[in-house]
Scaffold this motif. Structure first.
Motif, mmCIF file in Angstrom:
data_model
loop_
_atom_site.group_PDB
_atom_site.id
_atom_site.type_symbol
_atom_site.label_atom_id
_atom_site.label_comp_id
_atom_site.label_asym_id
_atom_site.label_seq_id
_atom_site.Cartn_x
_atom_site.Cartn_y
_atom_site.Cartn_z
ATOM 1 N N ASN A 162 -11.420 13.881 -59.613
ATOM 2 C CA ASN A 162 -11.278 13.095 -60.830
ATOM 3 C C ASN A 162 -12.044 13.758 -61.972
ATOM 4 O OD1 ASN A 162 -12.607 10.856 -62.657
ATOM 5 N ND2 ASN A 162 -10.699 9.997 -61.879
ATOM 6 N N THR A 163 -11.351 14.008 -63.081
ATOM 7 C CA THR A 163 -11.963 14.781 -64.174
ATOM 8 C C THR A 163 -13.141 14.045 -64.808
ATOM 9 O OG1 THR A 163 -10.252 13.910 -65.664
ATOM 10 C CG2 THR A 163 -9.863 16.076 -64.699
ATOM 11 N N ASP A 164 -13.034 12.719 -64.921
ATOM 12 C CA ASP A 164 -14.143 11.952 -65.494
ATOM 13 C C ASP A 164 -15.374 12.026 -64.595
ATOM 14 O OD1 ASP A 164 -12.648 11.222 -67.678
ATOM 15 O OD2 ASP A 164 -12.055 9.275 -66.853
ATOM 16 N N MET A 165 -15.152 11.933 -63.283
ATOM 17 C CA MET A 165 -16.276 12.001 -62.354
ATOM 18 C C MET A 165 -16.906 13.391 -62.369
ATOM 19 S SD MET A 165 -18.313 10.596 -60.264
ATOM 20 C CE MET A 165 -17.498 8.997 -60.247
ATOM 21 N N ALA A 189 -16.989 15.402 -64.889
ATOM 22 C CA ALA A 189 -17.742 15.496 -66.151
ATOM 23 C C ALA A 189 -19.075 14.777 -66.035
ATOM 24 C CB ALA A 189 -16.913 14.921 -67.300
ATOM 25 N N LYS A 190 -19.085 13.601 -65.416
ATOM 26 C CA LYS A 190 -20.332 12.856 -65.252
ATOM 27 C C LYS A 190 -21.319 13.628 -64.376
ATOM 28 C CE LYS A 190 -18.320 8.242 -65.819
ATOM 29 N NZ LYS A 190 -17.963 6.976 -65.125
ATOM 30 N N GLY A 232 -17.314 9.968 -56.157
ATOM 31 C CA GLY A 232 -17.288 8.571 -56.550
ATOM 32 C C GLY A 232 -17.537 7.611 -55.406
#
Length: 270
Positions: free
Chosen positions: A239-242, A244-245, A216
């Motif tokens: 970070n799990t969202d990062m 995934a992206k 990020g």
């Protein structure tokens, strides 16, 4: 005095200075959990190394760059970097190969894990990386020419680029200061970024190693686009969202497990 402990405190002070213009010296003992005399010795060491300026009970960063010296980066997220290095080295098959390996603290742990491999020819611009590789006198090590960059203790410039372009690498393993789906892989240093870019361009298989604090983050010097790298090895605090992206771009994200008792050191974006 335990130098690793001092390096950790110095790193904390420099991180705080990326978040605010200056710090009051009288508050640092409570922040760092040490005595006033210990803080004064740390600040004297930092001033001698050109890291801070002191005046009237306050300190400020001596330079605008947020890049820490590699000697201090080694004390950050050590367990994560050790495990990342071990896993990344396991991705290099056991057969005669030519490998490009960058400088930097995380790449140093890759070097430690590869040092016993007699089937490897490793080309590096990292002076510390080369030292770690030669400790066991197994791998063949080629060091590029170039101009030494003190913050990272690596070699940059045209001589380093020429050495790297004279090889075709089976694998390239480089570090990164920032990883972002949109901005790609970035570094603080434009000179260092150019060298890592050449390593990746000359390699068939391309791996980036970076602890989770780098995900990020975006810095000024572009190394490569996300789709030009095959695999990123990071840690389970990512970070799990990062994650995934990044996986959504087609990037292979490999996460090493880090014990919950080990808390990662994080820096704010510069």
């Amino acid at each position: 005095m335990n130098e690793a402990t001092r390096d950790t405190r110095i790193s904390t002070i420099l991180t705080l200075l990326t978040q605010r213009a200056e710090l009051q010296v009288r508050l640092l003992p409570a922040v760092l959990g040490v005595s006033g005399p210990t803080v004064r010795r740390d600040l004297a060491a930092m001033e001698e190394r050109g890291l801070i300026r002191r005046s009237y009970g306050r300190i400020a960063a001596a330079r605008r760059s947020a890049e820490l010296p590699v000697s201090l980066r080694r004390s950050q997220n050590t367990e994560a970097k050790r495990r990342i290095g071990a896993l990344a080295s396991s991705l290099v098959p056991s057969r005669p190969l030519t490998l490009a390996l960058s400088g930097g603290s995380t790449a140093g742990f890759v070097a430690r894990s590869l040092a016993g491999r007699s089937d490897l020819t490793v080309v590096t611009n990292g002076l510390d990386t080369a030292t770690l590789l030669t400790e066991r006198q197994a791998a063949k090590v080629v060091v590029t020419g170039g101009t030494a960059r003190p913050l990272s203790n690596d070699l940059v410039g045209r001589p380093a680029e020429r050495t790297l372009r004279s090889y075709r690498f089976d694998y390239a393993i480089v570090g990164a200061d920032g990883i972002s789906p949109a901005a790609g892989f970035t570094q603080y240093s434009s000179e260092g970024a150019e060298i890592d870019r050449v390593m990746l361009e000359q390699a068939t298989r391309r791996i980036v190693v970076a602890d989770s604090s780098k995900l990020g983050q975006v810095h000024r010097a572009k190394v490569a686009d996300i789709d030009s790298v095959h695999t990123v090895v990071t840690d389970s605090y990512a970070n799990t969202d990062m994650v995934a992206k990044l996986r959504g771009t087609g990037l292979d994200m490999v996460l090493v497990a880090i014990p919950s008792s080990v808390r990662p050191h994080r820096r704010r974006s510069s």
